[in-house]
Write a protein that holds these residues in place. Structure first.
Motif, short mmCIF file in Angstrom:
data_model
loop_
_atom_site.label_atom_id
_atom_site.label_comp_id
_atom_site.label_asym_id
_atom_site.label_seq_id
_atom_site.Cartn_x
_atom_site.Cartn_y
_atom_site.Cartn_z
N ASP A 75 0.92 -1.10 0.07
CA ASP A 75 -0.04 0.10 -0.03
C ASP A 75 0.74 1.21 0.07
OD1 ASP A 75 -2.34 -1.43 -0.41
OD2 ASP A 75 -2.50 -1.26 2.06
N ASN A 100 -4.70 -3.46 2.25
CA ASN A 100 -5.06 -3.64 3.61
C ASN A 100 -6.42 -2.65 3.83
OD1 ASN A 100 -5.42 -3.66 6.40
ND2 ASN A 100 -3.61 -3.59 7.06
N PRO A 101 -7.63 -3.10 3.91
CA PRO A 101 -8.71 -2.36 4.25
C PRO A 101 -8.55 -1.05 5.24
CG PRO A 101 -9.42 -4.57 3.87
CD PRO A 101 -8.02 -4.71 4.17
N LYS A 102 -7.65 -1.42 6.37
CA LYS A 102 -7.54 -0.57 7.16
C LYS A 102 -6.82 0.82 6.52
CE LYS A 102 -7.07 -3.86 11.10
NZ LYS A 102 -6.30 -4.16 12.23
N ASN A 103 -6.11 0.68 5.52
CA ASN A 103 -5.42 1.76 4.80
C ASN A 103 -6.44 2.70 3.82
OD1 ASN A 103 -3.07 1.12 6.22
ND2 ASN A 103 -2.58 -0.25 4.62
N GLU A 104 -7.62 1.93 3.60
CA GLU A 104 -8.31 2.63 2.67
C GLU A 104 -8.68 4.17 2.94
OE1 GLU A 104 -12.50 1.50 0.31
OE2 GLU A 104 -12.02 0.47 2.12
N TRP A 105 -8.71 4.64 4.05
CA TRP A 105 -8.79 5.93 4.21
C TRP A 105 -8.06 6.91 3.61
CZ3 TRP A 105 -5.73 9.06 7.23
CH2 TRP A 105 -4.65 8.44 8.07
N SER A 118 -10.48 -1.71 -3.14
CA SER A 118 -9.99 -2.64 -2.03
C SER A 118 -10.58 -4.15 -2.71
CB SER A 118 -10.68 -2.15 -0.87
OG SER A 118 -10.32 -3.05 0.04
N ARG A 121 -12.67 -5.37 0.27
CA ARG A 121 -14.22 -4.76 0.36
C ARG A 121 -15.01 -5.03 -0.80
NH1 ARG A 121 -16.26 -0.78 3.02
NH2 ARG A 121 -14.30 -0.41 4.14
#
Length: 225
Positions: A75, A100-105, A118, A121
């Motif tokens: 990412d 990593n979905p946690k980094n999507e923001w 994602s 997602r």
């Protein structure tokens, strides 16, 4: 259309193959010698280089690209590539893979990302889409304008079933872009009628999603009452 893809792994090669079949010009970039497998996508251009380095992107002539796709498994790399593509080379369209979905923001306009994809997602959304009727499912996020591609299957009891598209007062900042009816894909006109079971695809501002879902889920008896 010229497309540069950073990351020549399985994902990058798969995207390259699809784009080449559609007649586009594709450049694959990867810094790992083991990833340079010209025989797997022989129609593509290949560049052994670090896509996070300006000198590499100069060599790739990124300023001539219509689209850059950051498709590595890292990412941090995808964010740097996106930022450089947008700010240093003015690439019109930047698409980035989110691992990593946690980094999507982080994958937004500030980092040069126009569309963030994602995979976890998207897979989750497709599962929801397959089993949900009447619930709004977010399929894809567009960074510009804080808009999303969303889907909703019109339930049989919806008050909008049988209504013409042009007669519906859709929420602001929403656009009905496609109706999927069985095996048919329809570009909606004002005269087209909505039918129960239609899969409706919208581009909608995130702030309007709840309003859109409420509109489509209103029951006939509630509307009549």
């Amino acid at each position: 259309m010229r497309v540069a893809i950073a990351g020549a792994g399985a994902v990058g090669r798969s995207i390259a193959g699809e784009l080449l079949e559609n007649g586009h010009e594709v450049l694959l970039i990867d810094k790992a010698p083991t990833a340079i497998s010209v025989e797997r996508v022989p129609q593509a251009e290949w560049l052994l280089a670090d896509a996070c380095e300006i000198t590499s992107l100069d060599e790739a002539a990124l300023q001539r690209c219509n689209v850059v796709i950051a498709a590595t498994g890292d990412d941090k790399v995808n964010l740097v590539v996106s930022l450089l593509a947008k700010t240093e080379y003015g690439v019109p369209r930047v698409v980035a893979r989110v691992n990593n979905p946690k980094n999507e923001w982080l994958f937004n306009e500030a980092w040069g990302v126009d569309v963030a994809v994602s995979t976890p997602r998207l897979m989750s959304a497709l599962v929801e889409e397959a089993v949900s009727v009447g619930d709004l499912v977010r399929l894809l996020r567009f960074s510009h304008g804080d808009a999303n591609l969303v889907e909703l299957t019109l339930p049989p009891e919806s008050a909008l079933a049988g209504t013409q598209v042009g007669d519906v007062q859709w929420p602001e900042d929403t656009s009905l872009v496609t109706i999927i009816r069985g095996t048919r894909v329809l570009t909606p006109s004002q005269e087209d009628s909505l039918e129960a079971g239609d899969e409706l695809l919208f581009v909608a501002a995130q702030a309007r999603e709840e309003q859109l879902e409420e509109l489509l889920s209103v029951r006939k008896e509630d509307a009549a009452g």
